[in-house]
Scaffold this motif. Structure first.
Motif, PDB file in Angstrom:
ATOM      1  N   ILE A 234       0.849  -1.187   0.000  1.00 15.06           N
ATOM      2  CA  ILE A 234       0.000   0.000   0.000  1.00 15.06           C
ATOM      3  C   ILE A 234       0.889   1.244   0.000  1.00 15.06           C
ATOM      4  O   ILE A 234       1.837   1.337   0.784  1.00 15.06           O
ATOM      5  CB  ILE A 234      -0.943   0.012   1.218  1.00 15.06           C
ATOM      6  CG1 ILE A 234      -2.059  -1.027   1.030  1.00 15.06           C
ATOM      7  CG2 ILE A 234      -1.541   1.400   1.450  1.00 15.06           C
ATOM      8  CD1 ILE A 234      -2.970  -1.180   2.221  1.00 15.06           C
ATOM      9  N   VAL A 235       0.586   2.186  -0.903  1.00 12.07           N
ATOM     10  CA  VAL A 235       1.293   3.467  -0.956  1.00 12.07           C
ATOM     11  C   VAL A 235       0.286   4.572  -0.644  1.00 12.07           C
ATOM     12  O   VAL A 235      -0.726   4.708  -1.337  1.00 12.07           O
ATOM     13  CB  VAL A 235       1.945   3.693  -2.331  1.00 12.07           C
ATOM     14  CG1 VAL A 235       2.632   5.059  -2.371  1.00 12.07           C
ATOM     15  CG2 VAL A 235       2.962   2.587  -2.629  1.00 12.07           C
TER      16      VAL A 235
ATOM     17  N   ALA B 191      -4.171  11.627  -5.082  1.00  8.56           N
ATOM     18  CA  ALA B 191      -3.432  12.381  -6.095  1.00  8.56           C
ATOM     19  C   ALA B 191      -1.953  12.478  -5.741  1.00  8.56           C
ATOM     20  O   ALA B 191      -1.088  12.369  -6.616  1.00  8.56           O
ATOM     21  CB  ALA B 191      -4.038  13.773  -6.258  1.00  8.56           C
ATOM     22  N   ALA B 192      -1.660  12.686  -4.457  1.00 11.86           N
ATOM     23  CA  ALA B 192      -0.264  12.797  -4.029  1.00 11.86           C
ATOM     24  C   ALA B 192       0.467  11.474  -4.189  1.00 11.86           C
ATOM     25  O   ALA B 192       1.618  11.429  -4.648  1.00 11.86           O
ATOM     26  CB  ALA B 192      -0.206  13.271  -2.581  1.00 11.86           C
ATOM     27  N   ALA B 193      -0.193  10.384  -3.823  1.00 13.91           N
ATOM     28  CA  ALA B 193       0.423   9.062  -3.978  1.00 13.91           C
ATOM     29  C   ALA B 193       0.646   8.743  -5.453  1.00 13.91           C
ATOM     30  O   ALA B 193       1.703   8.222  -5.837  1.00 13.91           O
ATOM     31  CB  ALA B 193      -0.452   7.999  -3.327  1.00 13.91           C
ATOM     32  N   ALA B 194      -0.333   9.075  -6.295  1.00 11.57           N
ATOM     33  CA  ALA B 194      -0.217   8.804  -7.724  1.00 11.57           C
ATOM     34  C   ALA B 194       0.913   9.613  -8.348  1.00 11.57           C
ATOM     35  O   ALA B 194       1.693   9.095  -9.153  1.00 11.57           O
ATOM     36  CB  ALA B 194      -1.544   9.112  -8.421  1.00 11.57           C
ATOM     37  N   ALA B 195       1.013  10.898  -7.964  1.00 10.67           N
ATOM     38  CA  ALA B 195       2.062  11.754  -8.520  1.00 10.67           C
ATOM     39  C   ALA B 195       3.444  11.217  -8.159  1.00 10.67           C
ATOM     40  O   ALA B 195       4.362  11.220  -8.998  1.00 10.67           O
ATOM     41  CB  ALA B 195       1.892  13.182  -8.017  1.00 10.67           C
TER      42      ALA B 195
ATOM     43  N   ASP C 138      -8.222   6.326  -1.239  1.00 10.74           N
ATOM     44  CA  ASP C 138      -7.299   7.105  -0.421  1.00 10.74           C
ATOM     45  C   ASP C 138      -5.874   6.559  -0.459  1.00 10.74           C
ATOM     46  O   ASP C 138      -4.991   7.052   0.232  1.00 10.74           O
ATOM     47  CB  ASP C 138      -7.784   7.179   1.028  1.00 10.74           C
ATOM     48  CG  ASP C 138      -7.896   5.806   1.672  1.00 10.74           C
ATOM     49  OD1 ASP C 138      -7.743   4.793   0.967  1.00 10.74           O
ATOM     50  OD2 ASP C 138      -8.129   5.754   2.902  1.00 10.74           O
ATOM     51  N   HIS C 139      -5.629   5.528  -1.273  1.00 12.30           N
ATOM     52  CA  HIS C 139      -4.276   4.988  -1.408  1.00 12.30           C
ATOM     53  C   HIS C 139      -4.171   4.199  -2.715  1.00 12.30           C
ATOM     54  O   HIS C 139      -5.181   3.940  -3.382  1.00 12.30           O
ATOM     55  CB  HIS C 139      -3.914   4.104  -0.212  1.00 12.30           C
ATOM     56  CG  HIS C 139      -4.718   2.848  -0.108  1.00 12.30           C
ATOM     57  ND1 HIS C 139      -5.886   2.768   0.618  1.00 12.30           N
ATOM     58  CD2 HIS C 139      -4.543   1.603  -0.649  1.00 12.30           C
ATOM     59  CE1 HIS C 139      -6.383   1.545   0.535  1.00 12.30           C
ATOM     60  NE2 HIS C 139      -5.589   0.825  -0.237  1.00 12.30           N
ATOM     61  N   VAL C 140      -2.944   3.833  -3.052  1.00 13.89           N
ATOM     62  CA  VAL C 140      -2.691   2.967  -4.208  1.00 13.89           C
ATOM     63  C   VAL C 140      -2.262   1.601  -3.680  1.00 13.89           C
ATOM     64  O   VAL C 140      -1.392   1.506  -2.812  1.00 13.89           O
ATOM     65  CB  VAL C 140      -1.592   3.539  -5.123  1.00 13.89           C
ATOM     66  CG1 VAL C 140      -1.433   2.669  -6.368  1.00 13.89           C
ATOM     67  CG2 VAL C 140      -1.905   4.978  -5.521  1.00 13.89           C
ATOM     68  N   PHE C 141      -2.888   0.565  -4.200  1.00 14.34           N
ATOM     69  CA  PHE C 141      -2.554  -0.814  -3.821  1.00 14.34           C
ATOM     70  C   PHE C 141      -1.792  -1.456  -4.973  1.00 14.34           C
ATOM     71  O   PHE C 141      -2.242  -1.427  -6.118  1.00 14.34           O
ATOM     72  CB  PHE C 141      -3.840  -1.597  -3.525  1.00 14.34           C
ATOM     73  CG  PHE C 141      -3.625  -3.045  -3.202  1.00 14.34           C
ATOM     74  CD1 PHE C 141      -2.839  -3.426  -2.132  1.00 14.34           C
ATOM     75  CD2 PHE C 141      -4.226  -4.043  -3.966  1.00 14.34           C
ATOM     76  CE1 PHE C 141      -2.648  -4.775  -1.826  1.00 14.34           C
ATOM     77  CE2 PHE C 141      -4.044  -5.388  -3.678  1.00 14.34           C
ATOM     78  CZ  PHE C 141      -3.248  -5.748  -2.592  1.00 14.34           C
TER      79      PHE C 141
ATOM     80  N   LEU D  30      10.746   6.975  -2.397  1.00 15.80           N
ATOM     81  CA  LEU D  30       9.759   8.046  -2.493  1.00 15.80           C
ATOM     82  C   LEU D  30       9.446   8.679  -1.138  1.00 15.80           C
ATOM     83  O   LEU D  30       8.852   9.759  -1.077  1.00 15.80           O
ATOM     84  CB  LEU D  30       8.461   7.523  -3.107  1.00 15.80           C
ATOM     85  CG  LEU D  30       8.534   6.962  -4.527  1.00 15.80           C
ATOM     86  CD1 LEU D  30       7.198   6.360  -4.925  1.00 15.80           C
ATOM     87  CD2 LEU D  30       8.958   8.039  -5.522  1.00 15.80           C
ATOM     88  N   GLU D  31       9.780   7.975  -0.055  1.00  9.56           N
ATOM     89  CA  GLU D  31       9.506   8.520   1.268  1.00  9.56           C
ATOM     90  C   GLU D  31      10.421   9.728   1.528  1.00  9.56           C
ATOM     91  O   GLU D  31      11.535   9.771   1.021  1.00  9.56           O
ATOM     92  CB  GLU D  31       9.725   7.433   2.330  1.00  9.56           C
ATOM     93  CG  GLU D  31       8.713   6.292   2.211  1.00  9.56           C
ATOM     94  CD  GLU D  31       8.905   5.179   3.233  1.00  9.56           C
ATOM     95  OE1 GLU D  31      10.060   4.955   3.665  1.00  9.56           O
ATOM     96  OE2 GLU D  31       7.912   4.530   3.576  1.00  9.56           O
ATOM     97  N   PRO D  32       9.997  10.770   2.295  1.00  5.52           N
ATOM     98  CA  PRO D  32       8.772  10.837   3.089  1.00  5.52           C
ATOM     99  C   PRO D  32       7.559  11.425   2.358  1.00  5.52           C
ATOM    100  O   PRO D  32       6.543  11.689   2.986  1.00  5.52           O
ATOM    101  CB  PRO D  32       9.190  11.761   4.238  1.00  5.52           C
ATOM    102  CG  PRO D  32      10.130  12.728   3.577  1.00  5.52           C
ATOM    103  CD  PRO D  32      10.892  11.916   2.554  1.00  5.52           C
ATOM    104  N   ALA D  33       7.662  11.618   1.035  1.00  5.15           N
ATOM    105  CA  ALA D  33       6.507  12.175   0.316  1.00  5.15           C
ATOM    106  C   ALA D  33       5.297  11.261   0.419  1.00  5.15           C
ATOM    107  O   ALA D  33       4.147  11.717   0.430  1.00  5.15           O
ATOM    108  CB  ALA D  33       6.868  12.402  -1.151  1.00  5.15           C
ATOM    109  N   VAL D  34       5.551   9.950   0.492  1.00  2.00           N
ATOM    110  CA  VAL D  34       4.486   8.965   0.659  1.00  2.00           C
ATOM    111  C   VAL D  34       4.924   7.953   1.715  1.00  2.00           C
ATOM    112  O   VAL D  34       6.098   7.876   2.077  1.00  2.00           O
ATOM    113  CB  VAL D  34       4.181   8.216  -0.658  1.00  2.00           C
ATOM    114  CG1 VAL D  34       3.644   9.163  -1.720  1.00  2.00           C
ATOM    115  CG2 VAL D  34       5.400   7.471  -1.170  1.00  2.00           C
TER     116      VAL D  34
END
Length: 381
Positions: free
Chosen positions: A59-60, A66-70, A111-114, A132-136
């Motif tokens: 899970i991201v 939108a933030a996770a997708a970007a 609310d998330h990407v699986f 990608l952390e800490p952005a996600v």
């Protein structure tokens, strides 16, 4: 095999008489009492149950979808931002050189990407995602099994447990209650047949598997038939048909990169290897993955070299997946050839037991897909 991991369904596999083999760090069933050929045909005719719990579930999460997708679009060259809620899409991790480091499935869960990633790559994929952390926030799921119910009877079988399963179309995702367990279900799979992939809490996995196997239409299916089914469906196996040395265009996976991520698109590029990949999408690649039908009954397997002529010359390509196709009643294969030799009907030669056998370039898939797709929208006058 003492150093190998086991899925939550290991004891059930043994009870069912499975032949267990090492695969991607796990003890996995390669076949059951029916045998590979009958398991394959049963899946095409009715329904087969596969244990794919060795694959990675992740899970991201960002501040919102939108933030996770970007963030994910900086690693994956597909349209994640434009994916509808509770819809799934095929994707690729790419390298800075334009190769493919894994293929995966990704889902917009509101609310998330699986993500579901390949077993052999999951540790590397998770480490890659964590850049990608800490952005996600990247959360590997370690308390759920993953099973696949595939074949034309799948809808009837699953809808008996939750009627909402029948309302789903290809690449839809929903949370269903199956035998009392909350399951994340996608209408997808890797056999070319209609079916479902089911993420189920580990504690409920064996009971759900037994419930599904109790249906007259369902048989347990091992890795052997899973491989022959996906080969007939023209689907790539990571580490064989695609790897870091093959690009999306070479692998005939250009369809997976939507217009919005291509040259001139609203979110052009911005992913590893974009310069190489986008250039090949525009002008083509020097080699291409194709379907191949060897002459005769003997299968040609991975590694068989391909030649332009019956005698002389150096290899021009090689087979990356091959075997006997039970549904087409003959050998089938996939491999790479120079793009100028990839027209359907072209004859090349594969070296088999010291002699060259004619091989015909064939359209993929070998067996047409039978997914349940959404009805086409009616055009207004």
């Amino acid at each position: 095999m003492s150093d190998l991991s086991r899925t939550p369904l290991y004891d059930l596999h043994v009870e069912l008489g499975a032949k267990m083999v090492p695969f991607a760090g796990y003890e996995m069933p390669v076949q059951y009492k029916l045998g590979v050929m009958k398991e394959h045909l049963h899946t095409r005719d009715k329904a087969g149950l596969f244990d794919v719990s060795h694959m990675g579930q992740v899970i991201v999460t960002g501040t919102d979808y939108a933030a996770a997708a970007a963030a994910l679009e900086t690693l994956i060259p597909v349209n994640i931002a434009g994916l509808g809620e509770n819809r799934q899409r095929y994707g690729l991790f790419t390298t800075p050189e334009g190769g493919i480091s894994d293929d995966l499935m990704l889902t917009n869960r509101g609310d998330h990407v699986f993500l579901v990633v390949n077993a052999a790559c999951k540790e590397a994929d998770i480490a890659h995602l964590k850049t990608l952390e800490p952005a996600v926030t990247v959360t590997p799921i370690t308390d759920r099994a993953l099973i696949a119910l595939q074949g034309p009877a799948s809808e009837e079988v699953l809808a008996a447990l939750d009627p909402k399963a029948a309302d789903m179309a290809f690449m839809d995702v929903a949370t269903l209650t199956l035998d009392g367990a909350e399951c994340w279900v996608s209408r997808s799979g890797y056999t070319g047949e209609d079916g479902y992939e089911i993420s189920v809490p580990e504690a409920a996995a064996e009971a759900l598997a037994r419930k599904l196997l109790a249906h007259d239409a369902v048989e347990p299916i091992g890795l052997g038939a899973r491989d022959s089914l996906r080969l007939e469906a023209g689907l790539c196996l990571y580490g064989h048909d695609i790897d870091t040395e093959t690009t999306p265009a070479e692998a005939a996976l250009s369809w997976a990169i939507q217009t919005v991520r291509r040259i001139g698109g609203a979110r052009e590029g911005g992913f590893p290897g974009d310069e190489t990949i986008l250039a090949q999408l525009e002008t083509g690649a020097g080699k291409t993955r194709v379907g191949l039908r060897p002459e005769g009954r003997a299968p040609m397997r991975e590694g068989v070299p391909l030649f332009a002529a019956e005698e002389g010359g150096d290899p021009i390509g090689q087979i990356t997946s091959g075997g006997f196709g039970p549904s087409v009643e003959g050998p089938v294969a996939m491999g790479y050839l120079p793009t100028e030799l990839t027209a359907e009907g072209t004859t090349v030669f594969g070296e088999l037991r010291g002699r060259r056998v004619p091989v015909t370039v064939t359209a993929l898939p070998f067996v047409p897909a039978r997914f349940k797709r959404k009805p086409a929208k009616v055009q207004q006058a």
